[in-house]
Design an enzyme around this catalytic site. Sequence first.
Site, PDB file in Angstrom:
ATOM      1  N   ASP A 127      21.054   4.288  11.897  1.00  0.00           N
ATOM      2  CA  ASP A 127      20.092   5.279  11.410  1.00  0.00           C
ATOM      3  C   ASP A 127      20.276   5.528   9.920  1.00  0.00           C
ATOM      4  OD1 ASP A 127      18.708   5.761  13.709  1.00  0.00           O
ATOM      5  OD2 ASP A 127      19.846   7.529  14.299  1.00  0.00           O
ATOM      6  N   ASP A 129      15.235   3.561  22.970  1.00  0.00           N
ATOM      7  CA  ASP A 129      16.324   4.330  22.359  1.00  0.00           C
ATOM      8  C   ASP A 129      17.260   4.876  23.443  1.00  0.00           C
ATOM      9  OD1 ASP A 129      17.790   5.597  20.393  1.00  0.00           O
ATOM     10  OD2 ASP A 129      16.077   6.625  19.501  1.00  0.00           O
TER      11      ASP A 129
HETATM   12  C1  GLA Z   1      17.380   8.165  17.245  1.00  0.00           C
HETATM   13  C2  GLA Z   1      16.998   6.856  16.606  1.00  0.00           C
HETATM   14  C3  GLA Z   1      16.073   7.112  15.424  1.00  0.00           C
HETATM   15  C4  GLA Z   1      14.852   7.856  15.905  1.00  0.00           C
HETATM   16  C5  GLA Z   1      15.253   9.145  16.618  1.00  0.00           C
HETATM   17  C6  GLA Z   1      14.071   9.799  17.280  1.00  0.00           C
HETATM   18  O1  GLA Z   1      18.176   8.930  16.398  1.00  0.00           O
HETATM   19  O2  GLA Z   1      18.140   6.140  16.216  1.00  0.00           O
HETATM   20  O3  GLA Z   1      15.712   5.902  14.808  1.00  0.00           O
HETATM   21  O4  GLA Z   1      14.116   7.038  16.765  1.00  0.00           O
HETATM   22  O5  GLA Z   1      16.225   8.903  17.626  1.00  0.00           O
HETATM   23  O6  GLA Z   1      14.392  10.947  17.988  1.00  0.00           O
END
Ligand code: GLA
Length: 657
Positions: free
Chosen positions: A503, A435
């Site tokens: 997301d 990420d």
């Molecule tokens: C980001 C990612 C999510 C999740 C969060 C965790 O927002 O896009 O899918 O993994 O971080 O903190």
Amino acid sequence: METENTQYVTGISESGAVHLHWGEKCPAEDFEIFPSSEKSSNHSKSDFCKTEYVPFGGTMYRECALKCTFADGCRDTVLKYENCKISENMLTVIMTDKYYGLKVNLIYKLFGGSDIIERYTEIINDGNDKIIIEKAASAEINLPSQRAYTIINTSGSWGGEFRKTEETLESGTISYESRKGTSAHHHLPALIAAQNADEYSGEVFFAVLAYSGNFKVSVSRDFIGKTSAVIGINDFDFSKTLHKGEIFRTPSVYIGKANGLCRMSNMLSEFTVRNLLPKRFAYENLPVLYNSWEATEFNVNESNQLKLAKTAAEIGCELFVMDDGWFSSRITDKSGLGDWNVNKFKFPKGLNSLIKSINALGMDFGIWFEPEMVNPASVLYKKHPEWTYHYSSRKPNLLRNQLVLNLTKPEVQKYILTCLDDMLSSCNIKYIKWDMNRPFSEIGADNLENPKELWYRHTQAVYDIVDSLKQKHHDVQFEACASGGGRTDLGALSNFDMVWPSDNTDPLDRLDIQQGYSLLYPIKCMRSWVTDTNKNSRQELELCKKYIKLYKEIRHTIQFGKLYRIMDFSKDKIYFKGYVSSDKSQAVFFADTNANSFFGDRFVNLKFKGLDKEARYSVKTDRRKIIKSGAYLMSVGIDTDYTKPLNSEIFILNKIK
Ligand code: GLA
């Protein structure tokens, strides 16, 4: 250069490499270069010349591909043709600025059986003094028609990636860029220029950059109707010091021409899977994944993860990914990033105990990392505050309570590599979700002679770390995520195995997002979650189980078949799209309506595409079971109605032998 169906012709003139043609094949002997002449003192011949890689200097005022400052302060680059090299599938056009010992290699690479050409540029300092490169695009691109093009891209945001846009470029410049350090959520790092095009007709020219950092695509139309574009690393805050003997290689850009947008999508998707995606998993079906994030957020521990894992296994998942929250002091997003040791309170028996139980349920285990980041509230930051990008005179801006690590420092790269390598070596981890949750700021990097190199060096460091990990841990898949789709690009897909496009997991929004994603990127590389704001009831879990079972029967067709985008919300108030296997023996189509009733539009005629005309297909859905010929399904179609909001139907077509 000849691809499967197109021809790309460059010629050599006093201005270096000039562009002559991109389109239908014509006899090579017909091409000639018309000498350009000054039209008036205000319109020099540079204005009219179609160049393949134009430098800044002389009487050239449009967007340039290359800009240099030489040691004596001169900022004028003059490139002359030197020679060219042809190998089996590669053409290198060499141009030089002799006075300063600057050499520019334009590379064109062809791929058998495809209409895609790879282009990139090497800039070489063959002189004695250093050269500062202030702009180095991957390619300049000329479009053939004098009429205005429709330029297609996206207007995205966090949670709203890949929302398609179209605008006609009559005059001036349209530019799409990122300045955030990643390719970011907003725009595609690509040029898509179309004339009278829909999904299956019209001319579409495209150029897609394989780069996950700051990019810029500028497309301009001038007063004589010439449309041309420059695409590559963003020149915003970019500079590269090229020492004697050094080579700078730009990222690659993949260019092609297709009849219709959906044909472009399939061409790019097949190409990416065949030529760019890391080989190990390129032709394997994506496993069905369960991710913990929306269920437990930061509150992960051995018992709640095991409980989720049991449900996940029961409904048919094949891979269980524990998201954020498993390490060091990570209770909220305020602390822990940078300290990649397992939290002992949450996992008193270590991770292996959980992984063993998950493996015993028949699932592989994957885990979340955010390697490029650090929270000020972490052991790492206390020890090494100098490992972040920063200026000593400025207070760092926190976003999500975190700072970006300076990945241009070898010691930082080594630290990240060691943390991930240790985890992969000590636990049976088969999947890393990598990420990246904030843009850069206070971009000081005093370890670099030229700190403006940090942007591309950072991106390269991410690729290098992932590549090294993959070399050592062949069986681990890597997902690129950056707060959803902030790192969805062909650069990521040349190093990672897949991406997380958003997301936003609202099913309706997702239809739009995924439709936009499918313009350039393979379905095979797209992760997708089904979520709801409520907890799933037993009944809903049974439904998940049923659909996961069904999905396993059709996933190969979805991931590796040809995509057909047929109807969409914006025009038809319904999505109708499908996937057809390469031998046309199986096809899967989806009809999805939205939340509102749509007056007369609830009665729809669904015409399929891509089927074998001669064959008969059994068509099965939750509502119907019929047998029809491919010809009938494609030209007469099925008349149906969707009277309730959110009605949807999955059509599974199997050829009758
Ligand atoms: C980001 C990612 C999510 C999740 C969060 C965790 O927002 O896009 O899918 O993994 O971080 O903190």
